[in-house]
Each structure stands twice: as C-alpha cells, then as structure tokens.
Motif scaffolding. Structure first.
Motif, short mmCIF file in Angstrom:
data_model
loop_
_atom_site.label_atom_id
_atom_site.label_comp_id
_atom_site.label_asym_id
_atom_site.label_seq_id
_atom_site.Cartn_x
_atom_site.Cartn_y
_atom_site.Cartn_z
N LEU A 16 0.83 -1.20 0.11
CA LEU A 16 0.02 0.05 -0.07
C LEU A 16 0.83 1.27 -0.09
CD1 LEU A 16 -2.79 1.44 0.04
CD2 LEU A 16 -2.66 1.38 2.78
N VAL A 17 1.82 1.34 0.88
CA VAL A 17 2.68 2.66 0.84
C VAL A 17 3.45 2.50 -0.43
CG1 VAL A 17 5.06 3.20 2.02
CG2 VAL A 17 2.97 2.47 3.41
N ASN A 18 4.08 1.52 -1.03
CA ASN A 18 4.84 1.55 -2.23
C ASN A 18 3.97 2.05 -3.34
OD1 ASN A 18 7.58 0.64 -2.92
ND2 ASN A 18 6.29 -0.01 -4.60
N GLY A 19 2.65 1.53 -3.48
CA GLY A 19 1.72 1.94 -4.23
C GLY A 19 1.16 3.49 -4.34
N LEU A 20 1.04 3.95 -3.19
CA LEU A 20 0.61 5.34 -2.81
C LEU A 20 1.73 6.13 -3.55
CD1 LEU A 20 -1.19 5.25 0.43
CD2 LEU A 20 -2.36 5.64 -1.62
N PHE A 21 2.79 5.92 -2.82
CA PHE A 21 4.02 7.05 -2.84
C PHE A 21 4.91 6.44 -4.06
CE2 PHE A 21 2.86 7.09 1.50
CZ PHE A 21 2.19 8.17 1.44
N GLY A 22 4.88 5.50 -4.76
CA GLY A 22 5.80 5.01 -5.74
C GLY A 22 7.16 4.52 -5.50
N GLY A 23 7.04 4.10 -4.34
CA GLY A 23 8.24 3.60 -3.63
C GLY A 23 8.24 3.69 -2.15
N GLY A 24 9.10 3.14 -1.45
CA GLY A 24 8.94 3.34 -0.06
C GLY A 24 8.35 2.33 0.88
N GLY A 25 7.92 1.13 0.27
CA GLY A 25 7.42 0.07 0.99
C GLY A 25 8.17 -0.38 2.00
N GLY A 26 9.74 -0.51 1.74
CA GLY A 26 10.43 -1.11 2.64
C GLY A 26 10.61 -0.12 4.03
N MET A 27 10.13 1.24 3.90
CA MET A 27 10.08 1.94 5.06
C MET A 27 9.15 1.43 6.28
SD MET A 27 10.92 5.75 3.99
CE MET A 27 9.87 5.86 2.68
N ALA A 28 7.91 0.89 5.38
CA ALA A 28 6.85 0.18 6.56
C ALA A 28 7.23 -1.09 6.87
CB ALA A 28 5.57 0.39 5.67
N VAL A 29 7.98 -1.91 5.85
CA VAL A 29 8.19 -3.62 6.00
C VAL A 29 9.15 -3.63 7.15
CG1 VAL A 29 8.97 -5.57 4.81
CG2 VAL A 29 7.40 -3.99 3.74
N VAL A 30 10.22 -3.08 7.20
CA VAL A 30 11.41 -3.43 7.92
C VAL A 30 10.93 -3.15 9.43
CG1 VAL A 30 13.69 -2.63 8.98
CG2 VAL A 30 13.24 -2.95 6.36
N PRO A 31 10.32 -2.02 9.82
CA PRO A 31 9.97 -1.81 11.40
C PRO A 31 8.84 -2.82 11.52
CG PRO A 31 10.01 0.49 10.17
CD PRO A 31 10.31 -0.82 9.22
N LEU A 32 7.89 -3.06 10.78
CA LEU A 32 6.76 -4.09 11.08
C LEU A 32 7.26 -5.42 11.12
CD1 LEU A 32 3.77 -2.88 8.65
CD2 LEU A 32 3.82 -2.82 11.44
N LEU A 33 8.20 -6.07 10.38
CA LEU A 33 8.75 -7.15 10.66
C LEU A 33 9.44 -7.37 11.84
CD1 LEU A 33 10.26 -7.86 7.06
CD2 LEU A 33 8.43 -8.88 8.06
N THR A 34 10.46 -6.46 12.20
CA THR A 34 11.01 -6.40 13.48
C THR A 34 10.26 -6.38 14.70
OG1 THR A 34 11.88 -3.98 13.33
CG2 THR A 34 13.22 -5.78 12.27
N ARG A 35 9.32 -5.19 14.80
CA ARG A 35 8.63 -5.00 15.83
C ARG A 35 7.58 -5.91 16.41
NH1 ARG A 35 12.81 -1.75 18.41
NH2 ARG A 35 13.20 -0.12 17.07
N TRP A 36 6.70 -5.97 15.12
CA TRP A 36 5.55 -6.70 15.36
C TRP A 36 5.47 -8.24 14.97
CZ3 TRP A 36 1.04 -7.04 11.60
CH2 TRP A 36 -0.40 -7.19 12.25
N CYS A 37 6.29 -8.52 13.94
CA CYS A 37 6.34 -9.97 13.72
C CYS A 37 7.51 -10.53 14.20
CB CYS A 37 6.48 -10.06 12.17
SG CYS A 37 5.10 -9.62 11.10
N GLY A 38 8.50 -9.97 14.71
CA GLY A 38 9.56 -10.50 15.74
C GLY A 38 10.91 -11.12 15.13
N VAL A 39 11.24 -10.65 13.63
CA VAL A 39 11.97 -10.96 12.75
C VAL A 39 13.13 -10.44 12.99
CG1 VAL A 39 12.80 -11.19 10.15
CG2 VAL A 39 10.12 -11.60 10.62
N GLU A 40 14.21 -11.13 13.16
CA GLU A 40 15.78 -10.74 13.38
C GLU A 40 15.89 -9.50 12.29
OE1 GLU A 40 19.73 -10.21 12.71
OE2 GLU A 40 18.93 -11.59 11.55
N GLU A 41 16.64 -8.46 12.80
CA GLU A 41 16.72 -7.17 11.94
C GLU A 41 17.62 -7.43 10.69
OE1 GLU A 41 17.42 -3.42 13.90
OE2 GLU A 41 17.40 -4.33 15.63
N LYS A 42 18.50 -8.23 10.50
CA LYS A 42 19.51 -8.48 9.31
C LYS A 42 18.46 -9.19 8.47
CE LYS A 42 24.32 -7.68 10.07
NZ LYS A 42 25.33 -7.87 9.56
N LYS A 43 17.56 -10.31 9.00
CA LYS A 43 16.75 -10.83 8.14
C LYS A 43 15.45 -10.14 7.51
CE LYS A 43 17.48 -15.47 9.92
NZ LYS A 43 16.92 -16.92 10.47
N ALA A 44 15.33 -8.94 8.43
CA ALA A 44 14.15 -7.98 8.04
C ALA A 44 14.57 -7.16 7.03
CB ALA A 44 13.69 -7.34 9.19
#
Length: 117
Positions: A16-44
């Motif tokens: 959604l972020v990537n589609g709305l802004f033409g990029g930047g989906g990673g800015m949403a994915v990394v924090p969500l993967l690490t904080r919410w989903c508990g994925v180790e940071e380098k893997k995120a």
C-alpha cells in the motif's frame, strides 16, 4: 493474529505504501517485521529487499498504464540503483545491526525532512 496473518498484513501495508508513494514500501516493512512480527533485524532488511522488487514491478506497471511512465527518464536511476544494490548487498553482511539501524534511521529522517521542506 497468527504469525502468517501478521506477515500478510505487513506485506499488504508495504505494498500500500509503495503503491501510494511510488516507492518506500520498505520503510513500512522493516519496522513491522522487526517490532510486530519478531523477525531478526538483518533478516528483516534482507526480506524487505526481496519483497520490494515485486512491489516496485507492480507499482511501475500500474503507473505505466495509468500515467505514462517515462522509461528513458528512469534508466539512469535504474542503473545507479543496480550498482548501489550490488554494493549494499555485499556490505550488509559486514555491517553490524546497530549501524544498519542507524543508517536506516538516517535515511528515514532525511526523507522526512525533505518531504516537509
């Protein structure tokens, strides 16, 4: 919510972020993967790179069909992005998690300030 549900919702929010802004989906994915989903940071970070490619392909296709994406204008950025991706991918394994976090935060801060000004 199940782990798979959290991962699917994270992907949806990144898309959604990537589609709305033409990029930047990673800015949403990394924090969500690490904080919410508990994925180790380098893997995120690595997962983010893997999922951004299809996000960007889909967004580019939609922009191409809806607003006439100018591929000639995009080519220099694509070449630079490929070179930067190669260098960054090689460096990622050598950079500590704390420095990855700091670099990522610096890019987020820089982007936020640029958008506000």
């Amino acid at each position: 919510m199940t782990d798979k549900g959290k991962l699917r919702l994270t992907g949806a929010l990144g898309g959604l972020v990537n589609g709305l802004f033409g990029g930047g989906g990673g800015m949403a994915v990394v924090p969500l993967l690490t904080r919410w989903c508990g994925v180790e940071e380098k893997k995120a970070f690595a997962t983010c790179v893997a999922v951004i490619f299809p996000f960007c392909l889909l967004s580019a296709a939609i922009y191409l069909f809806r607003s006439g994406l100018d591929w000639l204008q995009a080519l220099p950025y694509l070449a630079g992005g490929l070179a930067g991706g190669l260098v960054g991918g090689r460096l990622m394994g050598k950079v500590s998690v704390i420095w990855l976090r700091r670099i990522f935060a610096a890019f987020l801060l820089y982007g936020g300030v640029r958008y506000l000004l």
